[in-house]
Design a protein around this motif. Structure first.
Motif, mmCIF file in Angstrom:
data_model
loop_
_atom_site.group_PDB
_atom_site.id
_atom_site.type_symbol
_atom_site.label_atom_id
_atom_site.label_comp_id
_atom_site.label_asym_id
_atom_site.label_seq_id
_atom_site.Cartn_x
_atom_site.Cartn_y
_atom_site.Cartn_z
ATOM 1 N N PHE A 119 0.817 -1.207 0.000
ATOM 2 C CA PHE A 119 0.000 0.000 0.000
ATOM 3 C C PHE A 119 0.850 1.255 0.000
ATOM 4 O O PHE A 119 1.957 1.264 0.495
ATOM 5 C CB PHE A 119 -0.932 -0.022 1.206
ATOM 6 N N ASP A 120 0.270 2.285 -0.574
ATOM 7 C CA ASP A 120 0.990 3.547 -0.609
ATOM 8 C C ASP A 120 0.934 4.249 0.741
ATOM 9 O O ASP A 120 1.752 5.118 1.030
ATOM 10 C CB ASP A 120 0.400 4.454 -1.692
ATOM 11 N N GLY A 121 -0.052 3.883 1.539
ATOM 12 C CA GLY A 121 -0.179 4.513 2.845
ATOM 13 C C GLY A 121 -1.116 3.731 3.735
ATOM 14 O O GLY A 121 -1.872 2.884 3.260
ATOM 15 N N LEU A 122 -1.065 4.033 5.028
ATOM 16 C CA LEU A 122 -1.863 3.305 6.011
ATOM 17 C C LEU A 122 -2.658 4.273 6.880
ATOM 18 O O LEU A 122 -2.111 5.234 7.417
ATOM 19 C CB LEU A 122 -0.928 2.522 6.931
ATOM 20 N N LEU A 123 -3.941 3.977 7.027
ATOM 21 C CA LEU A 123 -4.754 4.695 8.019
ATOM 22 C C LEU A 123 -5.009 3.698 9.129
ATOM 23 O O LEU A 123 -5.582 2.635 8.900
ATOM 24 C CB LEU A 123 -6.084 5.150 7.417
ATOM 25 N N LEU A 124 -4.600 4.064 10.320
ATOM 26 C CA LEU A 124 -4.585 3.094 11.395
ATOM 27 C C LEU A 124 -5.404 3.586 12.572
ATOM 28 O O LEU A 124 -5.227 4.695 13.045
ATOM 29 C CB LEU A 124 -3.127 2.921 11.833
ATOM 30 N N SER A 125 -6.307 2.738 13.031
ATOM 31 C CA SER A 125 -7.063 3.072 14.237
ATOM 32 C C SER A 125 -6.721 2.021 15.271
ATOM 33 O O SER A 125 -7.423 1.044 15.443
ATOM 34 C CB SER A 125 -8.558 3.063 13.926
ATOM 35 N N PRO A 126 -5.612 2.203 15.951
ATOM 36 C CA PRO A 126 -5.064 1.145 16.798
ATOM 37 C C PRO A 126 -5.783 1.070 18.127
ATOM 38 O O PRO A 126 -6.204 2.083 18.667
ATOM 39 C CB PRO A 126 -3.623 1.589 17.005
ATOM 40 N N LEU A 127 -5.905 -0.131 18.621
ATOM 41 C CA LEU A 127 -6.491 -0.293 19.946
ATOM 42 C C LEU A 127 -5.424 -0.546 20.983
ATOM 43 O O LEU A 127 -5.416 0.034 22.038
ATOM 44 C CB LEU A 127 -7.483 -1.468 19.954
ATOM 45 N N SER A 128 -4.486 -1.415 20.614
ATOM 46 C CA SER A 128 -3.552 -1.788 21.671
ATOM 47 C C SER A 128 -2.072 -1.591 21.325
ATOM 48 O O SER A 128 -1.226 -1.682 22.179
ATOM 49 C CB SER A 128 -3.797 -3.237 22.104
ATOM 50 N N VAL A 129 -1.819 -1.307 20.055
ATOM 51 C CA VAL A 129 -0.424 -1.025 19.723
ATOM 52 C C VAL A 129 -0.131 0.423 20.090
ATOM 53 O O VAL A 129 -0.903 1.317 19.787
ATOM 54 C CB VAL A 129 -0.174 -1.230 18.218
ATOM 55 N N SER A 130 0.957 0.638 20.763
ATOM 56 C CA SER A 130 1.268 2.008 21.152
ATOM 57 C C SER A 130 2.057 2.711 20.071
ATOM 58 O O SER A 130 2.635 2.093 19.177
ATOM 59 C CB SER A 130 2.085 2.000 22.441
ATOM 60 N N ALA A 131 2.060 4.006 20.141
ATOM 61 C CA ALA A 131 2.799 4.797 19.159
ATOM 62 C C ALA A 131 4.290 4.469 19.233
ATOM 63 O O ALA A 131 4.987 4.417 18.228
ATOM 64 C CB ALA A 131 2.571 6.284 19.408
ATOM 65 N N GLU A 132 4.732 4.222 20.442
ATOM 66 C CA GLU A 132 6.137 3.849 20.632
ATOM 67 C C GLU A 132 6.491 2.652 19.765
ATOM 68 O O GLU A 132 7.449 2.668 19.001
ATOM 69 C CB GLU A 132 6.384 3.459 22.099
ATOM 70 N N GLU A 133 5.662 1.635 19.903
ATOM 71 C CA GLU A 133 5.897 0.414 19.138
ATOM 72 C C GLU A 133 5.905 0.699 17.663
ATOM 73 O O GLU A 133 6.744 0.224 16.910
ATOM 74 C CB GLU A 133 4.778 -0.587 19.429
ATOM 75 N N LEU A 134 4.923 1.484 17.242
ATOM 76 C CA LEU A 134 4.808 1.816 15.830
ATOM 77 C C LEU A 134 6.089 2.470 15.345
ATOM 78 O O LEU A 134 6.608 2.161 14.281
ATOM 79 C CB LEU A 134 3.653 2.794 15.622
ATOM 80 N N ARG A 135 6.591 3.378 16.167
ATOM 81 C CA ARG A 135 7.765 4.095 15.734
ATOM 82 C C ARG A 135 8.992 3.198 15.737
ATOM 83 O O ARG A 135 9.870 3.298 14.887
ATOM 84 C CB ARG A 135 8.000 5.307 16.625
ATOM 85 N N ALA A 136 9.026 2.319 16.720
ATOM 86 C CA ALA A 136 10.178 1.425 16.856
ATOM 87 C C ALA A 136 10.423 0.656 15.556
ATOM 88 O O ALA A 136 11.534 0.608 15.043
ATOM 89 C CB ALA A 136 9.969 0.475 18.021
ATOM 90 N N ARG A 137 9.357 0.058 15.038
ATOM 91 C CA ARG A 137 9.502 -0.583 13.733
ATOM 92 C C ARG A 137 9.698 0.536 12.740
ATOM 93 O O ARG A 137 8.777 1.320 12.536
ATOM 94 C CB ARG A 137 8.220 -1.307 13.341
ATOM 95 N N GLY A 138 10.827 0.627 12.161
ATOM 96 C CA GLY A 138 11.002 1.690 11.183
ATOM 97 C C GLY A 138 10.070 1.378 10.040
ATOM 98 O O GLY A 138 10.328 0.466 9.286
ATOM 99 N N ASN A 139 9.001 2.105 9.930
ATOM 100 C CA ASN A 139 8.095 1.757 8.866
ATOM 101 C C ASN A 139 8.344 2.596 7.637
ATOM 102 O O ASN A 139 8.666 3.758 7.709
ATOM 103 C CB ASN A 139 6.650 1.882 9.313
#
Lengths: 359, 359
Positions: A119-139
DNA sequence: CACTATGTCTGCATCGTTGCAGAGCCCTCA
DNA sequence: TGAGGGCTCTGCAACGATGCAGACATAGTG
């Protein structure tokens, strides 16, 4: 199964592959005669461009993904609708996926073999993943976060002002003279930031009205479904001094709560007034109809898609915290009457607005 | 933006592209030492395979599309949920698109520049495109039709037995002693085949009970939303001899109808009993809760995905007309009471079933 | 020792499309 | 007449991955 390719068409029309491509895309000048010949071949073979190949060549897919916890929760379904519409207006299609609020499922998205790269981009409505985690994985894929959670400035984020919204909802109840206003939906733990914001607004309203909060009136719920609303309401009714009003953190909780009240033989709003949040269509038709905080979903979708498009386009502006308007819609569940019912009012012809709204 | 490719990883690890590919996919034997070196390079660069390229090479995308009229109609949202789940179990992701019941939008799908070619298969719930039209466009992508419409044997088709379902719903009302049973939702024109099936079931029930149908009690509606249900109900109430029961062709119509009844000061089911179809979750929590015909949505989704997978796999078996089970769920809107309410019953711990059901 | 079998690893071609550079051709104008 | 300039049209390379055939080294066999 595999359809004809440019090569097949080219062979048939006796021209180069490149020329066929030009005709298909309306590129470069092609003589009328040749164009006609190519067009004929295209039609005869019923050529369809292979979008996957095109995508590969162009480095973009024209698809974005929308990830929500549960698609059959009306709020998310309505939001998905708006996102799909907004994306289509920009030439994008939307892959909808749901995580069932399962942290593992959410994390999969970030894993090595995730389809996210498609995908060219992601719209995410997370319930339990934290922003920290998201950032940790260099996406590698641009991400815009939707609605829930507080975030730490690592990502674009679109949401309403939850504190203000909750404050207004609560103030509305207090303003009606209710003095034991309960709150259903607190989540006093790590992934419950949104709920906590709402609790905070609930408290603010009390402070501003010079009133104390009875802590027993704040009922936490693990999820935001009708069932939890009903259960929480029953709990509240079992108190020595039950509430005379409830602010529910979403409409489903509110509908569940109303159901419990009705079954307990109580009248809404006479005995207990109820306010929800989300303005799902169902709330307009419930009995009684539901007073609620209406986030501007169309705007949420539009802004989210816009910001995402910008990021996809390569704009490297710093993550924005975008606040979208909301408003209080008063219906029967707090005032017992409304000026006119959508059920009674005849269908308005040109009303592009889906779902009637009234103050 | 563009991430590292196999080439980049290969260069870094000093091996061939092909070997990196082998490591990534766990193909062919690779010595432990080399594997470790490649893995290190993969990790350092945080390599993610380019799925578009992989798709191109393999000739499949791993995506199917689900096209519904409106995603925020609960029935479709709930169905979408099940489809997504069923597809995921088979390694597929689902693109959800909505047509807003707009024939043009539906036809776009079949057009030359449609993105349909990007998908391995299509699940289609058409509102206004006929099977004829679908077949006319020689489509290259396997298609399975869902629910609505009668079809002519050109495509696989998954649905419940609409005639039987409507007959049972009507018979239930007649069995309760109601004698003026109305029907809301007929669509006596070309694209209303499903509605016509239901009307046919409604008539059958009368015939079997030896009763006449009062044609004025059959109210057509252009769409199946709450609003139309309310409007139709008002129309019925204005009759000289209003009905004492209504069979609505879906739950939304029924909820709208109940709303109109309540506003008119009538009691459900005492004055008018109401039955819907679809068993959307909302009907369990409405006041009163809604008696309905429950199609087995999980099964619809599972069968549809299964058949689609088969077609994708190349099985050329003749188009199947697959009938999925349904059942009548009796709730308050017809009997006025139920054994126990889901709103009262405590949450069941291990109950994987979403949404409680009872006879 | 020669020959085959086995185990690793590599390079080339390919999926279907588009970007780029250039080849012809005809026409114009000095 | 010949250079220059448009206009059409073409072929090659590339996007990033995988299928295939084979290279090379080593081990096993008679």
């Amino acid at each position: 199964m595999a359809g004809p390719t440019l090569r097949d068409v080219a062979k048939r029309a006796n021209v180069s592959i490149r020329t066929v491509s030009n005709v298909v895309n309306g590129y470069a000048p092609v003589s009328d005669e040749l164009r006609a010949r190519v067009q004929a071949a295209l039609d005869e073979l019923d050529y369809r461009p292979n979008l996957i190949a095109r995508n590969l060549k162009q480095g973009r897919s024209g698809m974005i993904a929308l990830v929500v916890p549960e698609l059959d929760v009306p709020y998310f379904a309505e939001l998905a609708r708006e996102v799909i519409t907004a994306a289509r207006a920009r030439g994008y299609v939307v892959m909808v996926d749901q995580t069932d609020g399962d942290g593992e499922r959410e994390r999969e998205l970030l894993g090595r073999d995730s389809r996210a790269t498609m995908f060219d981009g992601l719209l995410l409505s997370p319930l339990s993943v934290s922003a920290e985690e998201l950032r940790a994985r260099g996406n590698r894929v641009p991400i815009v976060l939707l609605g829930e959670h507080i975030f730490n400035g690592s990502f674009h984020h679109v949401a309403i002002d939850n504190v203000a919204a909750a404050r207004e909802a609560t103030a509305h109840l207090l303003g009606l003279g209710r003095r034991r206003v309960a709150a259903i939906g607190d989540q006093p733990y790590a992934t419950g930031e949104t709920a906590q914001l709402r609790t905070s607004g609930y408290r603010q309203a009390h402070v501003r009205a010079g009133l104390e909060v009875d802590e027993r009136l704040i009922v936490p719920t693990p999820r935001f479904h009708r069932r939890q609303g009903a259960t929480a309401m029953e709990q509240l009714l079992a108190l020595p001094e039950p509430p005379d009003a409830v602010f529910c953190y979403n409409d489903l909780l509110a509908l569940g709560a109303m159901r419990a009240l009705t079954r307990a033989g109580l009248r809404v709003p006479d005995d207990v007034a109820v306010v929800g949040m989300d303005d799902i269509e169902e709330g307009q038709y419930s009995t009684p109809s539901l007073t609620t905080i209406a986030p501007d979903k169309k705007e949420i979708a539009r802004m989210a898609v816009d910001v995402l498009m910008e990021s996809i386009g390569g704009a490297a502006r710093p993550p924005a915290e975008i606040v979208v308007p909301h408003r209080l819609i008063v219906r029967e569940s707090t005032t017992g009457q409304v000026p006119a019912s959508p059920a009674i009012r005849p269908e308005e012809p040109g009303a592009g607005e889906r779902g009637q709204r009234y103050v």
